[in-house]
Write a protein that holds these residues in place. Structure first.
Motif, mmCIF file in Angstrom:
data_model
loop_
_atom_site.group_PDB
_atom_site.id
_atom_site.type_symbol
_atom_site.label_atom_id
_atom_site.label_comp_id
_atom_site.label_asym_id
_atom_site.label_seq_id
_atom_site.Cartn_x
_atom_site.Cartn_y
_atom_site.Cartn_z
ATOM 1 N N TYR A 9 0.867 -1.186 0.000
ATOM 2 C CA TYR A 9 0.000 0.000 0.000
ATOM 3 C C TYR A 9 0.898 1.228 0.000
ATOM 4 N N PHE A 10 0.347 2.413 -0.021
ATOM 5 C CA PHE A 10 1.211 3.598 0.086
ATOM 6 C C PHE A 10 1.547 3.822 1.562
ATOM 7 N N GLY A 14 -5.036 5.471 4.953
ATOM 8 C CA GLY A 14 -5.977 5.069 3.905
ATOM 9 C C GLY A 14 -6.754 3.836 4.321
ATOM 10 N N ARG A 15 -6.878 2.900 3.375
ATOM 11 C CA ARG A 15 -7.668 1.687 3.605
ATOM 12 C C ARG A 15 -6.874 0.574 4.276
ATOM 13 N N LEU A 41 2.305 0.837 -8.915
ATOM 14 C CA LEU A 41 0.971 0.216 -9.032
ATOM 15 C C LEU A 41 0.893 -0.591 -10.321
ATOM 16 N N ARG A 45 0.205 -4.608 -11.017
ATOM 17 C CA ARG A 45 -0.875 -5.043 -11.919
ATOM 18 C C ARG A 45 -0.309 -5.961 -12.992
ATOM 19 N N GLN A 53 -7.023 -5.049 -9.714
ATOM 20 C CA GLN A 53 -6.182 -3.901 -10.109
ATOM 21 C C GLN A 53 -6.106 -2.840 -9.018
ATOM 22 N N VAL A 55 -5.062 -1.831 -4.687
ATOM 23 C CA VAL A 55 -4.509 -2.118 -3.365
ATOM 24 C C VAL A 55 -5.515 -1.566 -2.345
ATOM 25 N N PRO A 56 -5.452 -1.968 -1.126
ATOM 26 C CA PRO A 56 -4.540 -2.822 -0.393
ATOM 27 C C PRO A 56 -4.443 -4.243 -0.938
ATOM 28 N N GLN A 67 -9.103 -6.538 -1.382
ATOM 29 C CA GLN A 67 -10.370 -6.153 -0.787
ATOM 30 C C GLN A 67 -10.246 -6.075 0.737
ATOM 31 N N THR A 68 -10.194 -4.846 1.233
ATOM 32 C CA THR A 68 -9.873 -4.568 2.632
ATOM 33 C C THR A 68 -10.696 -5.388 3.614
ATOM 34 N N MET A 107 -11.748 8.661 7.280
ATOM 35 C CA MET A 107 -10.658 8.401 6.333
ATOM 36 C C MET A 107 -10.721 9.355 5.139
ATOM 37 N N PHE A 111 -9.200 14.101 2.283
ATOM 38 C CA PHE A 111 -9.264 14.095 0.814
ATOM 39 C C PHE A 111 -10.398 14.968 0.285
ATOM 40 N N LEU A 217 -2.723 10.760 -4.357
ATOM 41 C CA LEU A 217 -3.658 10.616 -5.480
ATOM 42 C C LEU A 217 -2.918 10.399 -6.792
ATOM 43 N N PHE A 220 -2.589 6.841 -7.877
ATOM 44 C CA PHE A 220 -3.788 6.091 -8.293
ATOM 45 C C PHE A 220 -4.543 6.715 -9.453
HETATM 46 N N1 P9H Z 1 -13.113 -2.041 -2.167
HETATM 47 C C1 P9H Z 1 -6.794 6.335 -0.274
HETATM 48 C C2 P9H Z 1 -7.100 6.950 0.947
HETATM 49 C C3 P9H Z 1 -8.375 6.942 1.439
HETATM 50 C C4 P9H Z 1 -9.374 6.300 0.722
HETATM 51 C C5 P9H Z 1 -9.072 5.652 -0.487
HETATM 52 C C6 P9H Z 1 -7.488 2.309 -4.342
HETATM 53 C C7 P9H Z 1 -11.308 -0.487 -2.697
HETATM 54 C C8 P9H Z 1 -11.026 -2.262 -0.929
HETATM 55 C C9 P9H Z 1 -6.825 2.464 -8.051
HETATM 56 N N2 P9H Z 1 -8.083 1.130 -3.730
HETATM 57 C C10 P9H Z 1 -7.345 7.022 -3.542
HETATM 58 O O1 P9H Z 1 -8.483 6.922 -3.984
HETATM 59 C C11 P9H Z 1 -6.644 5.826 -3.122
HETATM 60 C C12 P9H Z 1 -9.381 1.039 -3.424
HETATM 61 C C13 P9H Z 1 -9.796 -0.323 -2.834
HETATM 62 C C14 P9H Z 1 -11.666 -1.924 -2.275
HETATM 63 C C15 P9H Z 1 -6.928 1.904 -5.687
HETATM 64 C C16 P9H Z 1 -7.974 2.044 -8.971
HETATM 65 C C17 P9H Z 1 -7.525 4.991 -2.254
HETATM 66 C C18 P9H Z 1 -7.794 5.692 -0.959
HETATM 67 C C19 P9H Z 1 -6.341 2.826 -3.485
HETATM 68 N N3 P9H Z 1 -7.301 2.726 -6.713
HETATM 69 O O2 P9H Z 1 -11.696 -2.053 0.078
HETATM 70 O O3 P9H Z 1 -9.896 -2.749 -0.897
HETATM 71 O O4 P9H Z 1 -10.167 1.961 -3.599
HETATM 72 O O5 P9H Z 1 -6.200 0.915 -5.794
HETATM 73 O O6 P9H Z 1 -7.705 1.881 -10.156
HETATM 74 O O7 P9H Z 1 -9.099 1.907 -8.491
HETATM 75 S S1 P9H Z 1 -6.839 3.408 -1.933
#
Ligand code: P9H
Length: 221
Positions: A9-10, A14-15, A41, A45, A53, A55-56, A67-68, A107, A111, A217, A220
Motif C-alpha cells: 500500500y502507500f 488510507g484503507r 501500481l 498489476r 487492479q 490495493v490494499p 479487498q480490505t 478516512m 481528501f 492521489l 492512483f
Molecule cells: N473495495 C486512499 C485513501 C483513502 C481512501 C481511499 C485504491 C477499494 C477495498 C486504483 N483502492 C485514492 O483513492 C486511493 C481502493 C480499494 C476496495 C486503488 C484504482 C484509495 C484511498 C487505493 N485505486 O476495500 O480494498 O479503492 O487501488 O484503479 O481503483 S486506496
C-alpha cells in the motif's frame, strides 16, 4: 519469503490502517512494501498481483489477498478475534460494519475539497456523536463488561479503539459526553500488543497530512 504477512500500500493510513491494527493487536509482525509512484501500481498489476487492479494487497499464507474487508475478515478469523460462536459473531459484525461506516467518513476527510470540508466535518461529528458513539456507550453500560462482546477481546474492540482515536484527532473533545468510551479507550489501549503499536516508532501511520494528498492521489489517478 519470511512467512510474515507482507502489506502492499502507500506509506499512509488510507484503507490499510485497519489491517495494520488487527495484525498488531494479534501480536503478528508484518512487513510493508510502500507504493510511491504510479509505476509501482502498474508493476503490481502487470505481474498479476492485484485481482481487481487495486490495493490494499496483503501477501499472507501463500495468498495475495485484496479487498480490505476480506483481508480484515481473514486476519480476524485466523487470530480468533471474531467471537466464540455465531451469536457473538453477529454482534461483532454489526458493531464492526457500523464502525467502518464512520471510519469511511474519517478516512475521507483529508481528501475532501476545501469547499466541502466544513460540511463534511459537521456531518462526521454529527454521525459520530448522535448515531454511532451512543450505541457503543450503551452496550458498555448495559453489560458492564470490559469488552464489547463476550467479555474477551474481539476485532470490534480493536476497530472501535482505532476509530475513537481517529475521531479525537479530528475533534479532541468528541468523547466528552461518553464516559464509558473514555475508560474503554484507556483500557483497550493498555493491552500489551496494542500499547506497543501505540508507541512512537511502531508501524502505525500518522494522521493523513493534507499536503501529502496530491502525492497519494498521483499514485492512483
Ligand atoms: N473495495 C486512499 C485513501 C483513502 C481512501 C481511499 C485504491 C477499494 C477495498 C486504483 N483502492 C485514492 O483513492 C486511493 C481502493 C480499494 C476496495 C486503488 C484504482 C484509495 C484511498 C487505493 N485505486 O476495500 O480494498 O479503492 O487501488 O484503479 O481503483 S486506496
Amino acid at each position: 519469503m519470511s512467512g510474515k504477512p507482507k502489506l502492499h500500500y502507500f506509506n499512509g493510513r488510507g484503507r490499510m490502517e485497519p489491517i495494520r491494527w488487527l495484525l498488531a493487536a494479534a501480536g503478528v509482525e508484518f512487513e510493508e512494501c510502500f507504493l510511491e509512484t504510479k509505476d509501482d501500481l502498474i508493476k503490481l498489476r502487470k505481474d498479476g498481483s492485484l485481482l481487481f487492479q487495486q490495493v490494499p494487497m496483503v501477501e499472507i499464507d501463500g495468498m495475495k489477498m485484496v479487498q480490505t474487508r476480506a483481508i480484515a475478515n481473514y486476519i480476524s478469523a485466523k487470530y480468533n478475534l471474531c467471537g466464540k460462536d455465531l451469536k457473538e459473531r453477529a454482534l461483532i459484525d454489526m458493531y464492526v460494519e457500523a464502525i467502518l461506516d464512520l471510519y469511511e467518513l474519517l478516512m475521507a476527510h483529508p481528501f475532501q475539497p476545501e469547499d466541502k470540508k466544513q460540511q463534511h466535518f459537521a456531518n462526521l461529528v454529527d454521525k459520530a456523536t448522535n448515531r454511532y458513539f451512543p450505541v457503543y456507550e450503551k452496550v458498555l453500560k448495559d453489560h458492564g463488561q470490559d469488552f464489547l462482546v463476550g467479555n474477551h477481546l474481539t476485532r470490534a474492540d480493536v476497530q472501535l479503539l482505532e476509530t475513537l482515536l481517529m475521531a479525537e484527532e479530528c475533534k479532541p473533545d468528541i468523547l466528552a459526553k461518553f464516559p464509558l468510551l473514555q475508560s474503554f479507550k484507556a483500557r483497550i489501549s493498555n493491552i500489551p500488543t496494542i500499547k506497543k503499536f501505540l508507541q512512537p516508532g511502531s508501524q502505525r501511520k500518522p494522521p493523513q497530512d493534507e499536503k501529502d494528498v496530491p502525492r497519494v492521489l498521483k499514485i492512483f489517478y
